[in-house]
Enzyme design. Sequence first.
Site, PDB file in Angstrom:
ATOM      1  N   CYS A  88       0.856  -1.068  -0.181  1.00  9.98           N
ATOM      2  CA  CYS A  88      -0.058  -0.147   0.149  1.00  9.98           C
ATOM      3  C   CYS A  88       0.880   1.161  -0.060  1.00  9.98           C
ATOM      4  O   CYS A  88       1.621   1.339   0.990  1.00  9.98           O
ATOM      5  CB  CYS A  88      -0.776   0.099   1.180  1.00  9.98           C
ATOM      6  SG  CYS A  88      -1.830   1.434   1.631  1.00  9.98           S
ATOM      7  N   CYS A 201      -0.849   3.840  -6.723  1.00 10.13           N
ATOM      8  CA  CYS A 201      -1.725   3.173  -5.656  1.00 10.13           C
ATOM      9  C   CYS A 201      -1.805   1.713  -6.148  1.00 10.13           C
ATOM     10  O   CYS A 201      -2.266   1.329  -7.077  1.00 10.13           O
ATOM     11  CB  CYS A 201      -3.015   3.794  -5.472  1.00 10.13           C
ATOM     12  SG  CYS A 201      -4.442   2.838  -4.594  1.00 10.13           S
TER      13      CYS A 201
HETATM   14  N1  DGL Z   1      -3.566   0.370  -2.064  1.00 12.33           N
HETATM   15  C1  DGL Z   1      -3.536   1.530  -1.361  1.00 12.33           C
HETATM   16  C2  DGL Z   1      -2.639   2.510  -1.800  1.00 12.33           C
HETATM   17  O1  DGL Z   1      -1.766   1.741  -2.686  1.00 12.33           O
HETATM   18  C3  DGL Z   1      -4.971   2.379  -1.417  1.00 12.33           C
HETATM   19  C4  DGL Z   1      -5.119   3.281  -0.188  1.00 12.33           C
HETATM   20  C5  DGL Z   1      -6.382   3.665   0.129  1.00 12.33           C
HETATM   21  O2  DGL Z   1      -7.079   2.971   0.865  1.00 12.33           O
HETATM   22  O3  DGL Z   1      -6.737   4.811  -0.023  1.00 12.33           O
HETATM   23  O4  DGL Z   1      -2.266   3.416  -1.555  1.00 12.33           O
END
Ligand code: DGL
Length: 302
Positions: A88, A201
């Site tokens: 993440c 993301c």
């Molecule tokens: N997959 C997360 C990232 O790479 C998502 C972030 C979120 O929950 O807004 O930032």
Amino acid sequence: MATQAPIIPASPSFKTDLAPIGIFDSGVGGLSVYLHLKQQLPDEQYLYYADTLNVPYGPRPSAEIKELTLIAVDWLVAAGCKLIVIACNSASAHALQVARQKYPTIPIVGLVPALKPAVLNSSSKSVAVLATKATLDGELLNAVISDYALPAQVNVVKWFDPSLVPWVEAGMPTQSETPERLKAQLKIFAQQKVDHLVLGCTHYPFFREFVMTQIAAENLGIKVVDSGAAIAARVKTLLQQSQSLVIPKQQIDMTEGGLYVGHSTQSLEEFSLAHSKLAFFVSDPKADLAEVSRLVNQLIYR
Ligand code: DGL
């Protein structure tokens, strides 16, 4: 691109080679990293913690992201993971350092948007990063801007749309305004002479094909990059260096099923990783596990 994790021999008390690799994300986004890991390290087992109770992280303040990330990392450490991937960008941006400080003997790999290769390969000197607000504001990305984009005089366009993560969590329904907004934004990037778009993301690679189709249809001339493959390569190197890769003769027979889905509140003794390639746990105690399983299958077997 992986942020450098310290190379520390794994704790001798672990049966490290047989222990799972831990993956953490606010939701299903980390599955895009899992797909690269599975490709590069097919013999490993994966234990995934999805903080579905608190997704999305993107709009949250830094202190909250730190707190939530440490809860997830504590859980993966308690479950005996030999290495943890904070899959993440938002959590890595605000909590990678604190997680490493708390667990100095466990390799923890974090994500930062793949801006460096985009900058190095840009001919137009204009690139875009599509990420959450937390990632765009975070130190990791801004360090790449100061260290690589500014010296190369590459303009970095930062853009976020808070509906993207919830859209992926909902299985990317076509009857939504989100893909239309994304299409319009791609044209704006082209007007800004952007020649590389960084998907910053881990949820976003799931709509990579949609983005590429729009770019081709409109002849926008934008390349799309993300950091999934580089992260998997980094994990492989770390496990090779600490000699904790699963060796094929120790492989467990996993013919009985690849995916296990559960609640993170359940006792880990209640399940065995023995027959699961991927064990996917959600933090929302009210989550319908059949629904979770349907979504995970949709994303990993597209
Ligand atoms: N997959 C997360 C990232 O790479 C998502 C972030 C979120 O929950 O807004 O930032």
